[in-house]
Design a protein around this motif. Structure first.
Motif, PDB file in Angstrom:
ATOM      1  N   SER A 398       0.830  -1.206   0.000  1.00  0.00           N
ATOM      2  CA  SER A 398       0.000   0.000   0.000  1.00  0.00           C
ATOM      3  C   SER A 398       0.865   1.255   0.000  1.00  0.00           C
ATOM      4  O   SER A 398       2.084   1.213   0.223  1.00  0.00           O
ATOM      5  CB  SER A 398      -0.915   0.005   1.229  1.00  0.00           C
ATOM      6  N   ASP A 399       0.211   2.388  -0.224  1.00  0.00           N
ATOM      7  CA  ASP A 399       0.908   3.666  -0.233  1.00  0.00           C
ATOM      8  C   ASP A 399       1.432   4.039   1.147  1.00  0.00           C
ATOM      9  O   ASP A 399       2.308   4.906   1.267  1.00  0.00           O
ATOM     10  CB  ASP A 399      -0.022   4.765  -0.746  1.00  0.00           C
ATOM     11  N   ASP A 400       0.916   3.411   2.187  1.00  0.00           N
ATOM     12  CA  ASP A 400       1.453   3.667   3.524  1.00  0.00           C
ATOM     13  C   ASP A 400       2.863   3.109   3.659  1.00  0.00           C
ATOM     14  O   ASP A 400       3.659   3.601   4.459  1.00  0.00           O
ATOM     15  CB  ASP A 400       0.544   3.030   4.587  1.00  0.00           C
ATOM     16  N   ASN A 403       5.328   5.252  -0.589  1.00  0.00           N
ATOM     17  CA  ASN A 403       4.575   6.378  -1.144  1.00  0.00           C
ATOM     18  C   ASN A 403       5.515   7.427  -1.708  1.00  0.00           C
ATOM     19  O   ASN A 403       6.740   7.340  -1.576  1.00  0.00           O
ATOM     20  CB  ASN A 403       3.656   7.000  -0.088  1.00  0.00           C
ATOM     21  N   LYS A 406       7.880   9.377   0.805  1.00  0.00           N
ATOM     22  CA  LYS A 406       8.995   8.554   1.277  1.00  0.00           C
ATOM     23  C   LYS A 406      10.043   8.389   0.193  1.00  0.00           C
ATOM     24  O   LYS A 406      11.253   8.462   0.454  1.00  0.00           O
ATOM     25  CB  LYS A 406       8.455   7.190   1.711  1.00  0.00           C
TER      26      LYS A 406
END
Length: 550
Positions: A398-400, A403, A406
């Motif tokens: 996921s983008d967490d 991203n 980061k």
């Protein structure tokens, strides 16, 4: 009711029409772009304007996934590749025009990919046409969570030639550059330029197993030549890199020539970081270090194995990134990756890389030596035969976890390290050459925002570019450091007393704690030297009778 706009003409497709009529009308709108052909030295004839063969291949048949104008003239001749009609053919062509050898069965490790026909679902095509929500100028699409979900499942192949340019924002490039593709072609037709000669050498090496680029007279070769020359002309600070050929040739299989060029411009200028294809490959090198950082975070055991055996994965993965995976993965996987890449951005490159390494984690952990590890990594792209499984793995990151923010932070960090490393001089450097200027001359067009172009430009828009943040100061310090090292090396050559002095900078934390002490000591010594020099000057001045005294 759905409206499709082509130029200034508005066409309405009533909701009561059949699915086939809807697809046919939409496809006609996308492909209708006629222009007069000119046979002049000052104007260039675009072959995309010609119509392809009248009899198109059936869905799932050889060449069926190609742009109609890229189809071979003699389809029947390519389909019958053996003199004896009763014998087994030595090879065949897939839907994309790639030659597949039949003597040893399906392509190595790609049986699943080759066994499933590449046929578009009419139902999915209709779903996309309804969900797109086209704007009036037909240059944008409505961004929504529904579109995100649709892209994750893959763009219908017949819509890629329409959606890829929109996702890459090519309309912005066209209006921003302010010069037409035909004008660019006329200006870039010099066969004797440095890049033109290299492009000519690589034309038949780029995709030798594809019917569109296999021979000098293949339909895709002149188009690829023009696109690459145009790119090298419009971006002289970038020029030509072999990785561009793989991307451009893959795009040409499905997009008209002009759209391919503008997609290439958007990929270089908008999608990828600065200096990705420059001579020093700083942008691509930084991404390799970013990938290694992500491997250490998400696959720590694999990272430990790589460290233990001193394996540098960038020797393998650099080519993955430079060609956006088009040189190593099966074309069916590449299409799905590019759907995500053009929509979500470069985070997809890292998610694919991490996902591929994750599939080989067990084999890497049980490998006995460096040679086995290197072989596993080298053959990894050929092991990817399940496109859905790979895409699921990519989407699960996921983008967490990975991203844009980061990645930008890691890129800035590693780019600074690379620029610092590149600036290091040995004590026996060649001082006969002048220090190279930290920039190149750029063509006077609104184009590539390379690191150098951004840093020295006077354009206020360039100064505000987020990719430029903190890089200008870093690059200035790098060249200042180079100048200091050259001065130090010069004095070491003059006086043996300075031979034992180390010129390598110390970036450790302990050195920073001594900065004030060193500064104060140096400041005091400078004052003492200044007073001594002043006293010597005064002595000689008065000895010569200056100031009225003897």
């Amino acid at each position: 009711m759905m409206e499709v706009i082509q130029g200034q003409e508005r066409k309405e497709i009533p909701g009561g029409t059949g699915l086939q009529q809807l697809i046919r009308r939409l496809t006609d709108d996308l492909e209708d772009n006629p222009s007069d052909r000119v046979a002049s030295d000052n104007k260039v004839d675009l072959e995309d304007d010609q119509e392809g063969p009248v009899n198109l291949p059936a869905p799932g048949a050889p060449f069926s996934a190609l742009l109609p104008s890229m189809l071979p003239d003699d389809l029947a001749g390519y389909e019958s590749n053996t003199e004896d009609p009763n014998s087994q053919p030595a090879y065949r062509y897939d839907e994309f025009g790639f030659r597949v050898e039949e003597e040893d069965g399906p392509e190595h490790c790609s049986s699943k990919l080759l066994s499933i026909p590449f046929i578009e679902s009419p139902r999915r095509h209709l779903q996309w046409t309804v969900e797109l929500g086209l704007e009036n100028d037909k240059q944008t699409i409505r961004k929504s969570s529904k579109l995100d979900e649709l892209v994750k499942s893959g763009i219908p192949h017949s819509l890629r030639k329409f959606l890829w340019p929109i996702l890459l924002d090519t309309h912005k490039k066209k209006t921003g550059i302010g010069i037409s593709y035909r004008e660019i072609l006329s200006s870039s037709s010099n066969e004797n330029s440095q890049y033109s000669k290299q492009i000519e050498k690589d034309l038949l090496r780029t995709m030798p197993n594809n019917v569109c680029f296999a021979k000098k007279d293949s339909v895709g070769v002149p188009r690829l030549r023009r696109v690459l020359r145009a790119v090298s002309w419009i971006y002289p600070d970038v020029g030509y890199c072999q990785g561009m050929g793989m991307i451009a040739s893959t795009l040409l299989l499905f997009l008209p020539e002009e759209d391919t060029f503008w997609c290439m411009a958007s990929i270089i200028d908008l999608l990828l970081p600065s200096s990705y294809y420059s001579s020093n490959l700083w942008g691509a090198q930084a991404d390799q270090r970013v990938l290694r950082s992500l491997v250490a975070e998400h696959l720590p055991e694999v990272d430990n194995v790589l460290k233990e055996h001193d394996i540098e994965i960038s020797l393998i993965t650099l080519q993955w990134f430079i060609t956006l995976y088009s040189s190593c993965l099966h074309i069916k996987i590449v299409l799905r990756i590019w759907d995500l890449l053009f929509h979500y951005g470069t985070s997809i490159l890292f998610k694919v890389g991490v996902s591929m390494l994750k599939t080989a984690e067990t084999r890497l952990l049980t490998a006995e030596n460096s040679a086995q590890i290197f072989n596993i990594l080298s053959s990894l792209p050929h092991q990817m035969d399940d496109v859905d499984a790979l895409m699921d793995s990519v989407i699960q990151l996921s983008d967490d976890l990975i991203n844009r923010e980061k990645l930008e932070m890691l890129r800035r960090k590693h780019l600074s390290e690379i620029m610092s490393d590149e600036s290091s001089f040995s004590l026996h450097m060649d001082t006969s050459r002048p220090v190279p200027r930290p920039w190149t001359l750029n063509r006077k067009l609104n184009r590539s925002k390379s690191i150098v172009g951004i840093l020295i430009g006077d354009d206020e828009e360039n100064k505000l570019d987020p990719r430029c943040k903190n890089i200008k100061r870093t690059e200035q310090l790098v060249y200042l450091k180079e100048a200091i090292l050259r001065i130090g090396t010069f004095f070491q050559g003059l006086d043996p007393l300075y031979q034992n002095i180390k010129l390598q900078p110390d970036y450790s934390f302990e050195s920073h704690t001594r900065d004030i002490e060193v500064y104060m000591c140096t400041s005091v010594n400078k004052r003492r030297r200044a007073r001594a020099l002043l006293g010597i000057y005064s002595f000689f001045y008065y000895q010569k009778g200056g100031g009225g005294r003897k």
